[in-house]
Design an enzyme around this catalytic site. Structure first.
Site, PDB file in Angstrom:
ATOM      1  CE  LYS A 104      64.747 -11.449  14.746  1.00  0.00           C
ATOM      2  NZ  LYS A 104      63.393 -11.079  15.180  1.00  0.00           N
ATOM      3  CD  GLN A 150      60.665 -13.116  16.625  1.00  0.00           C
ATOM      4  OE1 GLN A 150      61.693 -12.478  16.854  1.00  0.00           O
ATOM      5  NE2 GLN A 150      60.156 -13.208  15.410  1.00  0.00           N
ATOM      6  CG  ASP A 156      61.781  -5.552  16.926  1.00  0.00           C
ATOM      7  OD1 ASP A 156      62.369  -5.885  15.890  1.00  0.00           O
ATOM      8  OD2 ASP A 156      61.374  -6.357  17.787  1.00  0.00           O
TER       9      ASP A 156
HETATM   10  N1  GUN Z   1      58.035 -11.160  13.902  1.00  0.00           N
HETATM   11  C1  GUN Z   1      58.187 -11.070  12.566  1.00  0.00           C
HETATM   12  N2  GUN Z   1      59.107 -10.140  12.264  1.00  0.00           N
HETATM   13  C2  GUN Z   1      59.529  -9.612  13.420  1.00  0.00           C
HETATM   14  C3  GUN Z   1      60.481  -8.606  13.752  1.00  0.00           C
HETATM   15  O1  GUN Z   1      61.119  -7.966  12.905  1.00  0.00           O
HETATM   16  N3  GUN Z   1      60.632  -8.355  15.075  1.00  0.00           N
HETATM   17  C4  GUN Z   1      59.945  -9.025  16.032  1.00  0.00           C
HETATM   18  N4  GUN Z   1      60.155  -8.697  17.298  1.00  0.00           N
HETATM   19  N5  GUN Z   1      59.052  -9.956  15.761  1.00  0.00           N
HETATM   20  C5  GUN Z   1      58.859 -10.254  14.455  1.00  0.00           C
END
Ligand code: GUN
Length: 291
Positions: A54, A98, A121
């Protein structure tokens, strides 16, 4: 038959290039560049890889990013204080915590602490509510990545039978909302589809899956969807990110390539699209907050 490969990596690269131009135009005009704060707790190796990807994508798009790492035993109070500080930082237009978080942390309390205007998110209840009501502030990244992958490959969802296997808050539930909703000016990703959500308690999962014109696997069970569960010619979207013998594999068995009409690979399908949609949300948040 071999299914057409729905190339998420190529599309994500194209979308990211367009976003980079949008960001460059804004910074050239003397405006603040978009900024994403990433919070990583503990040392889950998969989470570490996702976060690195990311941040790399942010850099390529001209988006600033900051990684805030905390040990697995960080007290919840410290995490909430960190988020409060990020909420108040005018350089931060997006906050991403995350998931998963360690078991002693109340995930809901952490998500609730994020200012909804920087919740890129789309996990905060206010943003989930706006999405459910058909007036989204942001679209959730992985569901939106699936929708864009379909759209850019000329796959219309209106009137189609969609079956989503998996009812998670991150993928299955919000994707069902998006695909069933009417497409409107306020909700351009509305899919106008007939949506079924299957899960662990679904009776005769194979029969339900075989109804699908578009089948989405988002359960986190390696190779759960096999060729006998797929209607010939159906579109199959594999959201799975499982590690088996050190290799990334999806929720769909390779035998499905011989039955489906089109399918996403793992890796190189939905994963890169999730990141592209995160970047887009960060730029949208920046534009909404800073003009
Ligand atoms: N863990 C698995 N997928 C995601 C996501 O799209 N965003 C976040 N913050 N954590 C995750």
């Amino acid at each position: 038959m071999t299914a057409k490969r729905l190339d998420g990596k190529a599309l994500a690269d194209t979308l990211r290039t367009a976003l980079a131009a949008r960001v460059a135009a804004r910074t050239a005009a003397g405006r603040t560049p978009p900024g994403l704060a990433v919070v990583l707790v503990g040392d889950n190796p998969a989470s570490r890889v996702y976060v690195r990807n990311k941040q790399k994508a942010c850099e390529l798009a001209g988006i600033r990013s900051w990684l805030h790492e905390r040990p697995a035993d960080v007290p919840q109070r410290a995490l909430l204080d960190l988020i409060a500080g990020l909420n108040a930082d005018p350089q931060v237009h997006g906050i991403l915590v995350q998931l998963p978080l360690p078991p002693h942390i109340d995930e809901k309390a952490v998500i609730d602490a994020i200012d909804p205007t920087v919740d890129v998110d789309t996990f905060h209840p206010e943003n989930v509510g706006l999405l459910a009501a058909g007036h989204p502030r942001f679209y959730p990244c992985t569901p939106h990545g699936c929708v864009q992958l379909l759209r850019h490959n000329g796959i219309d969802t209106a009137g189609k039978e969609v079956v989503i296997v998996g009812r998670s808050n991150i993928v299955g539930k919000p994707l069902a909302l998006m695909l069933m909703q009417k497409k409107t000016v306020a909700n351009p990703a509305g899919g106008d589809a007939t949506v079924t959500v299957a899960h662990t308690r679904t009776a005769d999962l194979a029969a339900v899956c075989r109804r699908a014109d578009i089948l989405v696997a988002a359960v986190g069970v390696p190779k759960l969807v096999t060729a006998d569960m797929v209607k010939p010619g159906a579109v199959v979207i594999d959201v799975g990110m499982n590690t088996v013998d050190g290799k990334l594999c999806g929720d769909v068995d390779a035998g499905v390539w011989a039955v489906a009409g089109a399918m996403t690979p793992v890796p190189g399908g939905v994963g890169p699209m999730t990141i592209a949609m995160l970047l887009e949300n960060t730029v949208i948040a920046c534009e909404q907050l800073d003009g």
